[in-house]
Design a protein around this motif. Structure first.
Motif, PDB file in Angstrom:
ATOM      1  N   PRO A 197       0.811  -1.228   0.000  1.00 34.94           N
ATOM      2  CA  PRO A 197       0.000   0.000   0.000  1.00 34.94           C
ATOM      3  C   PRO A 197       0.839   1.270   0.000  1.00 34.94           C
ATOM      4  CG  PRO A 197      -0.893  -1.604   1.550  1.00 34.94           C
ATOM      5  CD  PRO A 197       0.411  -2.163   1.071  1.00 34.94           C
ATOM      6  N   ALA A 198       1.958   1.253   0.735  1.00 33.56           N
ATOM      7  CA  ALA A 198       2.784   2.466   0.817  1.00 33.56           C
ATOM      8  C   ALA A 198       3.519   2.735  -0.488  1.00 33.56           C
ATOM      9  CB  ALA A 198       3.782   2.336   1.961  1.00 33.56           C
ATOM     10  N   ASP A 199       3.661   1.715  -1.323  1.00 33.02           N
ATOM     11  CA  ASP A 199       4.413   1.878  -2.567  1.00 33.02           C
ATOM     12  C   ASP A 199       3.567   2.442  -3.700  1.00 33.02           C
ATOM     13  OD1 ASP A 199       6.670   0.741  -1.421  1.00 33.02           O
ATOM     14  OD2 ASP A 199       5.948  -1.281  -1.855  1.00 33.02           O
ATOM     15  N   LEU A 200       2.265   2.497  -3.498  1.00 36.12           N
ATOM     16  CA  LEU A 200       1.373   2.810  -4.610  1.00 36.12           C
ATOM     17  C   LEU A 200       0.858   4.246  -4.589  1.00 36.12           C
ATOM     18  CD1 LEU A 200      -0.618  -0.548  -4.711  1.00 36.12           C
ATOM     19  CD2 LEU A 200       1.397   0.120  -5.991  1.00 36.12           C
ATOM     20  N   ASP A 201       1.589   5.155  -3.953  1.00 34.35           N
ATOM     21  CA  ASP A 201       1.162   6.546  -4.012  1.00 34.35           C
ATOM     22  C   ASP A 201       1.446   7.087  -5.409  1.00 34.35           C
ATOM     23  OD1 ASP A 201       3.880   7.074  -4.117  1.00 34.35           O
ATOM     24  OD2 ASP A 201       4.023   7.689  -2.037  1.00 34.35           O
ATOM     25  N   PRO A 202       0.832   8.218  -5.779  1.00 31.64           N
ATOM     26  CA  PRO A 202       0.998   8.760  -7.139  1.00 31.64           C
ATOM     27  C   PRO A 202       2.449   8.974  -7.541  1.00 31.64           C
ATOM     28  CG  PRO A 202      -0.825   9.848  -6.030  1.00 31.64           C
ATOM     29  CD  PRO A 202      -0.164   8.982  -4.997  1.00 31.64           C
ATOM     30  N   ALA A 203       3.284   9.425  -6.602  1.00 30.32           N
ATOM     31  CA  ALA A 203       4.687   9.678  -6.939  1.00 30.32           C
ATOM     32  C   ALA A 203       5.392   8.389  -7.366  1.00 30.32           C
ATOM     33  CB  ALA A 203       5.409  10.303  -5.741  1.00 30.32           C
ATOM     34  N   GLU A 204       5.070   7.278  -6.684  1.00 26.05           N
ATOM     35  CA  GLU A 204       5.692   6.002  -7.048  1.00 26.05           C
ATOM     36  C   GLU A 204       5.189   5.518  -8.407  1.00 26.05           C
ATOM     37  OE1 GLU A 204       7.792   2.412  -7.142  1.00 26.05           O
ATOM     38  OE2 GLU A 204       8.112   4.314  -6.092  1.00 26.05           O
TER      39      GLU A 204
ATOM     40  N   VAL B  17      -1.004  -2.623 -14.619  1.00 26.23           N
ATOM     41  CA  VAL B  17      -1.096  -4.071 -14.408  1.00 26.23           C
ATOM     42  C   VAL B  17      -0.250  -4.482 -13.201  1.00 26.23           C
ATOM     43  CG1 VAL B  17      -0.497  -6.319 -15.379  1.00 26.23           C
ATOM     44  CG2 VAL B  17      -1.616  -4.598 -16.813  1.00 26.23           C
ATOM     45  N   GLU B  18       0.992  -3.961 -13.122  1.00 23.52           N
ATOM     46  CA  GLU B  18       1.877  -4.271 -11.988  1.00 23.52           C
ATOM     47  C   GLU B  18       1.227  -3.915 -10.657  1.00 23.52           C
ATOM     48  OE1 GLU B  18       5.474  -2.146 -12.440  1.00 23.52           O
ATOM     49  OE2 GLU B  18       6.312  -3.458 -13.988  1.00 23.52           O
ATOM     50  N   ALA B  19       0.609  -2.727 -10.626  1.00 19.24           N
ATOM     51  CA  ALA B  19       0.072  -2.208  -9.368  1.00 19.24           C
ATOM     52  C   ALA B  19      -1.336  -2.711  -9.073  1.00 19.24           C
ATOM     53  CB  ALA B  19       0.066  -0.677  -9.404  1.00 19.24           C
ATOM     54  N   GLY B  20      -1.969  -3.357 -10.046  1.00 16.54           N
ATOM     55  CA  GLY B  20      -3.332  -3.819  -9.851  1.00 16.54           C
ATOM     56  C   GLY B  20      -4.327  -2.673  -9.763  1.00 16.54           C
ATOM     57  N   LEU B  21      -4.065  -1.620 -10.552  1.00 18.41           N
ATOM     58  CA  LEU B  21      -4.904  -0.435 -10.523  1.00 18.41           C
ATOM     59  C   LEU B  21      -5.533  -0.177 -11.903  1.00 18.41           C
ATOM     60  CD1 LEU B  21      -2.503   1.975  -8.590  1.00 18.41           C
ATOM     61  CD2 LEU B  21      -4.587   0.935  -7.684  1.00 18.41           C
ATOM     62  N   PRO B  22      -6.601   0.574 -11.955  1.00 21.20           N
ATOM     63  CA  PRO B  22      -7.147   0.968 -13.257  1.00 21.20           C
ATOM     64  C   PRO B  22      -6.125   1.819 -14.010  1.00 21.20           C
ATOM     65  CG  PRO B  22      -8.725   1.395 -11.498  1.00 21.20           C
ATOM     66  CD  PRO B  22      -7.425   1.060 -10.837  1.00 21.20           C
TER      67      PRO B  22
END
Length: 310
Positions: free
Chosen positions: A248-255, A279-284
C-alpha cells in the motif's frame, strides 16, 4: 570407468544413431579441475573435432584429466565464431562428433556456442550436452537470496548510459537477477544498481567460485559498491534480489509516476508504460494516467505538456 568404456556406453545409448554427426556441448570446471564431470574425459578422447575457446587452456585441462584428444583440435572463440561455424557444421553434416568446450562453464551461456547450436539445429543435427559446473547456479545457491525464480542477464554494457538503460529495463523485475562482471567495472556496476534498484536492495558478490580464494560478499547494494571501490580481483558473479512486491505504501501517485518514467527511459512509449504499471500495481489504467498528468501539470513546464498525453 575408462574413457573408451564411457564413450562406448554413450554410443550404445543411441548417440550415434544417424548418418549425421553429433554436436556435444561440454561443461568445464569454473575453477577446481576436480569438478570436471567424468564424461568429459571420455568425450575429449573420442571426439573427431574438439572446438575450444582457448586451445592453451584446453591443453592444461586435458593434462589435468590425463586424457589426450585423438581428433582435430581447433579454436572457436568470439573473434572467429562466425567464420568457423560453417566449417564445423559441414563436419557435423559429414558424420563427425564435434565437442565444444569453453574456458569455464557451459558453452553458449555468455560464451561462444549459440551460433553453432542454432546452425546445427537448422540442419537437423543432433545436439547433446555433458552437464558441468555453472557459475550462475553456484552463485545463486551461495547467495542466500531466493532461488525459486531467477533470470540471467549476462554482462552489462560497458558504457555508463547503456548500462543504466539496461538496468532500468529490469527495475521492476521480481525474480532474482544474476550478472557476470569484470572486476575493474564492479564498483561502477554496483553503484549503478544502487541508483536504479535502490541502495538497500540485497545482493551478493561471488568471487573466484570453487577456487582457492573463493569469497561471497553479501549486503545492500550501496554497501557492496563502497567495498568494491577499494579494488576487487578475480572472476565475478553478482546476484541481486528481485524487486519487492508492491505494498500500500508503494502505490502513491509519486511512485506510480516514477515507475512510468523508468519504463519510458528504457524505451517504452508512455501509453505502453502506463498500461504496464497499471497491471503491476493492480490499478485501473486511468488512475496511473491521472497521476502522470498531475505530475506533468505540477512540473515547471506546466500544463502544456500535460495536454499532449494520451
Amino acid at each position: 570407468m575408462s574413457a573408451d568404456t564411457g564413450i562406448e556406453a554413450s554410443r550404445r545409448g543411441g548417440i550415434r544413431d544417424s548418418a549425421a554427426g553429433t554436436l556435444v556441448l561440454a561443461g568445464t570446471p569454473i575453477g577446481d579441475t576436480a569438478d570436471a564431470p567424468p564424461r568429459l574425459a571420455a568425450e575429449l578422447a573420442a571426439a573427431d573435432v574438439v572446438a575450444a575457446e582457448d586451445t592453451r587452456r584446453l591443453r592444461r585441462l586435458t593434462a589435468a584429466l590425463n586424457v589426450q584428444p585423438t581428433g582435430r583440435v581447433v579454436s572457436y572463440f568470439e573473434g572467429n565464431e562466425s567464420a568457423r561455424t560453417p566449417e564445423l557444421v559441414e563436419a557435423l553434416a559429414g558424420g563427425a562428433r564435434v565437442l565444444l568446450v569453453t574456458d569455464a562453464g557451459m558453452p553458449s551461456v555468455s560464451d561462444p556456442g549459440y551460433r553453432l547450436v542454432a546452425a546445427a539445429v537448422e540442419r537437423d543435427i543432433r545436439v547433446t550436452a555433458v552437464p558441468g559446473p555453472s557459475a550462475v547456479l553456484t552463485a545463486l545457491a551461495l547467495s542466500g537470496l531466493p532461488v525459486d525464480r531467477f533470470c540471467f542477464e549476462g554482462f552489462l554494457p560497458r558504457k555508463a548510459g547503456e548500462r543504466l538503460g539496461r538496468l532500468r529495463e529490469v527495475a521492476g523485475e521480481r525474480r532474482t537477477l544474476v550478472y557476470f562482471e569484470a572486476p575493474h567495472r564492479l564498483d561502477d556496476t554496483l553503484a549503478a544498481m544502487a541508483e536504479v534498484f535502490g541502495a538497500d536492495r540485497r545482493a551478493a558478490v561471488c568471487r573466484e567460485l570453487t577456487k582457492t580464494y573463493e569469497e561471497v560478499r553479501r549486503g545492500p547494494l550501496a554497501e557492496l559498491a563502497r567495498w568494491a571501490a577499494e579494488g576487487v580481483r578475480g572472476e565475478i558473479t553478482v546476484v541481486v534480489e528481485g524487486a519487492p512486491e508492491p505494498g500500500p505504501a508503494d502505490l502513491d501517485p509519486a511512485e506510480l509516476v516514477r515507475r512510468v518514467r523508468v519504463r519510458e527511459e528504457a524505451g517504452e512509449r508512455r501509453k505502453e508504460a502506463i498500461a504496464a504499471v497499471a497491471v503491476e500495481a493492480g490499478l485501473p489504467k486511468r488512475e496511473v494516467f491521472d497521476a502522470v498528468v498531475a505530475a506533468k501539470n505540477a512540473s515547471p513546464e506546466g500544463s502544456a505538456h500535460g495536454k499532449g498525453l494520451s
